[in-house]
Structures are given as structure tokens and as C-alpha cells.
Enzyme design. Structure first.
Site, PDB file in Angstrom:
ATOM      1  N   PHE A 272      59.598  53.414 -42.517  1.00 33.14           N
ATOM      2  CA  PHE A 272      60.428  54.521 -42.023  1.00 33.14           C
ATOM      3  C   PHE A 272      59.702  55.175 -40.857  1.00 33.14           C
ATOM      4  O   PHE A 272      58.570  55.631 -40.995  1.00 33.14           O
ATOM      5  CB  PHE A 272      60.710  55.559 -43.111  1.00 33.14           C
ATOM      6  CG  PHE A 272      61.664  56.629 -42.641  1.00 33.14           C
ATOM      7  CD1 PHE A 272      63.034  56.438 -42.747  1.00 33.14           C
ATOM      8  CD2 PHE A 272      61.201  57.797 -42.066  1.00 33.14           C
ATOM      9  CE1 PHE A 272      63.923  57.406 -42.288  1.00 33.14           C
ATOM     10  CE2 PHE A 272      62.074  58.764 -41.601  1.00 33.14           C
ATOM     11  CZ  PHE A 272      63.445  58.573 -41.711  1.00 33.14           C
TER      12      PHE A 272
ATOM     13  N   ASP B 294      51.657  54.843 -37.715  1.00 33.66           N
ATOM     14  CA  ASP B 294      52.496  56.005 -37.989  1.00 33.66           C
ATOM     15  C   ASP B 294      51.854  56.776 -39.141  1.00 33.66           C
ATOM     16  O   ASP B 294      51.874  56.332 -40.281  1.00 33.66           O
ATOM     17  CB  ASP B 294      53.904  55.520 -38.347  1.00 33.66           C
ATOM     18  CG  ASP B 294      54.865  56.659 -38.684  1.00 33.66           C
ATOM     19  OD1 ASP B 294      54.409  57.752 -39.062  1.00 33.66           O
ATOM     20  OD2 ASP B 294      56.085  56.433 -38.602  1.00 33.66           O
TER      21      ASP B 294
ATOM     22  N   LYS C  32      54.695  66.351 -39.541  1.00 31.37           N
ATOM     23  CA  LYS C  32      54.716  66.921 -40.891  1.00 31.37           C
ATOM     24  C   LYS C  32      53.589  67.936 -41.150  1.00 31.37           C
ATOM     25  O   LYS C  32      53.713  69.099 -40.821  1.00 31.37           O
ATOM     26  CB  LYS C  32      54.730  65.804 -41.922  1.00 31.37           C
ATOM     27  CG  LYS C  32      56.063  65.065 -42.021  1.00 31.37           C
ATOM     28  CD  LYS C  32      56.115  64.098 -43.177  1.00 31.37           C
ATOM     29  CE  LYS C  32      57.421  63.336 -43.279  1.00 31.37           C
ATOM     30  NZ  LYS C  32      58.568  64.174 -43.688  1.00 31.37           N
TER      31      LYS C  32
END
Length: 390
Positions: free
Chosen positions: A122, A207, A236
Site C-alpha cells: 500500500f 516506503d 504519519k
């Protein structure tokens, strides 16, 4: 009636306030928040140092433009570079934007267009990043996607190598696939991956949107392995809830991201930088990270011990405070019952419970979470057994 697009399957919980690992709803009910905004509030809710930094900046300056020198950008970039293998930083507003920047930089620097990612990965929901995401359900319904993304199964080095040709600019990975079921890349796979990268002169993008900023007990998850990525993306946990992302890159890539090549109106604004600086100053202390490692390792072992003989639990796995409990059945009911009992946990695919406590969680709270999980899974297991017998 709601005026919102129904893009989220919202729960019944209406959060009003929070402190540390505790979230409080509009009825005053307290929950152990082991979601942390999906690995965002690494320092918990209402962290005093982050709050103070943002409040002080609020009274100084909110926004100018990236045409101006912004002191906070240099300070946060220095912290990120000092605690990584990178040399330069580009600031964005989110993880998807950071990954967009990474994809653009890789293609421009190599003059190649093909990116290999992993199945069940993702990377975001913009057109390029949802195409980079190796999940058909994310692609469905949007017509032709961005060209030149291909997908390899996780931990299958031969399948990965078969996709490599002269047009591959980069391989993009998550060291731990969070949304994809808390799946870890194996150490042997990563070693073989490094050999392929060197052999074919391919860039590596890691990532770290969900795994970075201390989530695994290191500044970045790639540090658990002998890896030195060309590009790293974060978001995040970087702002503890304040929207901010960043792309980190090595010195060899600097001259491909020059004035006018890429940009962001709000990326790296003074408010975001005040939050990020406060977060990194706290999280990147070795004593803080050591405590995260110790607490998370103990928590993971306690979970494994608790569910060792449970027929409903297939596996407990994770790295740091990114943990998955894979069950033999869909976990929707388990999550709902946990919420009823005051514990907030998340899914990672239909059969995996994803656990993401804030890094400042106490041993008492970790033990309390295990008690609730054990009670709930035992209840659901009994119900499943009774259903089969009936």
C-alpha cells in the site's frame, strides 16, 4: 443525514478528547487506543512537548511560501538526515505526496519509467500511488492506471528478478506491509534484493509511511537490516497528527530535483515543521527507542505465549509496535467486541488484527490490552465452536 461522501466505513465511536494511549468518546467512555490514528500518534494524544511547539508557532507565523527561507525546514531536515542514510529532504503534506515525489524523482534521475512494487503493498490513493499499490481492490473502477508499474509476490526473489529489464528505474518496498496484513520481508530476501539492485543499477525506494519514526524501535524500519535505500518516504508519525510528509534522498539525486521540477504549496509550512521538530527531538533519542524495542519485544512474546494454544489464532507476527494477529476467521466481530470492552484495534486484511499502540504506552496498558484480546478471542472461539456443533 451526513454531508460527507461515504468513503469510510465509520465506527460508532465519536472521539472527543485523548491523552497518551487513552481516547475518550462523547459519552465519556475511555478506550485504550491501540490504533494511534493508524500509526500516526506515535507520542500519543496531547503530547505536551508537541502541543507546546505548535502553540508557540501558532502565535508567530502559519504560512508564507516555499519561496521564503523557512528555518524549521532546515532544522527538521537536519534531524531526518542525521538519523538516516539520506542527504536531502523534500517536504509534503502526506504519505501519498511523499511517494509521488519519490516516484517522480526515481524516473527523472534514471531516465527510466518502470517501477516494481510488491503484491499487497500500500503506497497511497493518488493515481500514481494507487497504481504503485499492489492490491486490485484499490485499482478497481478507476479505468486505465498509470503505466509501467508491475508487481512481484512478497519474499519471492525469483519472481522479482523475472520482472527486471532495462527500463526499471526503481524497486519500491515496505519492510513490513502494514495494510497488506503485517507481512515482514525476510532477511534472506532483502540480502538477495540488494544484490539485484547492485547488479542492475536500480534505485531502492523504501516506503516508511507506517513503519518510520520509531514505530519499529529504530528511526526507520530499514535499519533492522543492512539496507541503505536511495529514497525513503515518511509521514504519519512525523507530525503526531499534524499533516506532514517527507521524501528523503541521497546526494546523488540532488540535481534532479531543482527549482520548478517539483513543489508543494503547503509542504514544510512553519506549523508542520514545529510539530515535526518536537516529535523527532523526542523519538530519535536512543534511550526512547531502546525502551520502545524492549517494550514491543516483550509485548510480542506475551501475545505469542497467550495465543500459543488458541485454535482461532494462526500466527502472531510483527516488528516493534506494528503487530498482526492472523486468525482463522474474519476479525470484524473481534474488533467490534474489543471496542465494546474498551480496546481499539484495527484490521489488516479480512483475517488480521493490526495492533499499533502509541510508542509511549505503559506496561500496564499493554497487559490490559492482552487481557481484553484474550477474553474476546476466547469468547469468539467458543461461539465459533458452538456454531459448528449446532
Amino acid at each position: 443525514m451526513s454531508y460527507l461522501f461515504p468513503t469510510y466505513a465509520k465506527w460508532e465511536v465519536k472521539a472527543e478528547s485523548g491523552h497518551g494511549a487513552t481516547l475518550i468518546d462523547d459519552n465519556g467512555k475511555e478506550y485504550l487506543d491501540f490504533i494511534s490514528g493508524i500509526a500516526v500518534c506515535n507520542l500519543g494524544h496531547n503530547h505536551p512537548k508537541v502541543n507546546k511547539a505548535v502553540q508557540e508557532q501558532l502565535n508567530k507565523l502559519w504560512h508564507t511560501s516555499n519561496l521564503f527561507q523557512i528555518k524549521g525546514q532546515e532544522e527538521v531536515a537536519e534531524l531526518l538526515v542525521t538519523h538516516s542514510c539520506a542527504d536531502y529532504v523534500f517536504f509534503s503534506n502526506s504519505g501519498a505526496e511523499a511517494n509521488e515525489a519519490a516516484i517522480k524523482l526515481a524516473r527523472k534521475a534514471t531516465n527510466k519509467h518502470k517501477i516494481i512494487t510488491l503484491k499487497n503493498s500500500f503506497h497511497g490513493r493518488t493515481f500514481a500511488t494507487m497504481t504503485a499499490t499492489g492490491q486490485e481492490k484499490i485499482h478497481s473502477g478507476f479505468g486505465p492506471l498509470v503505466s509501467s508499474f508491475v508487481y512481484a509476490p512478497i519474499n519471492d526473489i525469483h519472481a522479482l528478478e523475472s520482472l527486471i529489464d532495462n527500463e526499471v528505474a526503481a524497486i519500491m518496498i515496505e519492510v513490513v506491509q502494514g495494510e497488506g496484513g503485517v507481512q515482514l520481508l525476510s532477511a534472506s530476501y532483502i540480502e538477495q534484493l540488494k544484490q539485484l539492485l547492485n547488479k542492475h543499477d536500480i534505485l531502492l525506494i523504501v516506503d516508511e509511511i507506517q513503519t518510520g519514526i520509531g514505530r519499529t524501535g529504530r528511526p526507520f524500519a530499514y535499519m533492522h537490516y543492512d539496507l541503505s535505500p536511495d529514497i525513503v518516504t515518511v509521514a504519519k508519525g512525523l507530525g503526531n497528527g499534524f499533516p506532514v510528509g517527507a521524501m528523503l534522498g541521497k546526494a546523488s539525486l540532488r540535481d534532479y530535483f531543482t527549482a520548478g521540477v517539483h513543489g508543494s504549496t503547503f509542504g514544510g509550512n512553519p506549523l508542520a515543521m514545529s510539530a515535526a521538530k518536537a516529535v523527532l527531538t523526542e523519538v530519535f533519542q536512543e534511550s526512547f527507542l531502546e525502551e520502545v524495542r524492549q517494550n514491543s519485544e516483550e509485548f510480542l512474546e506475551n501475545l505469542r505465549s497467550t495465543f500459543k494454544e488458541c485454535s482461532l489464532v494462526k500466527e502472531v507476527r510483527g516488528l516493534g509496535f506494528l503487530i498482526g494477529i492472523e486468525c482463522q476467521i474474519p476479525v470484524d466481530k473481534i474488533l467490534k467486541t474489543c471496542r465494546d470492552k474498551g480496546l481499539l484495534v484495527l484490521q489488516a486484511g479480512p483475517n488480521v488484527i493490526r495492533i499499533l499502540p502509541p510508542l509511549i504506552v505503559t506496561t500496564e496498558q499493554l497487559n490490559q490490552a492482552i487481557d481484553i484480546l484474550s477474553e474476546v478471542i476466547q469468547e469468539v472461539s467458543q461461539e465459533e465452536k458452538s456454531s459448528i456443533e449446532a
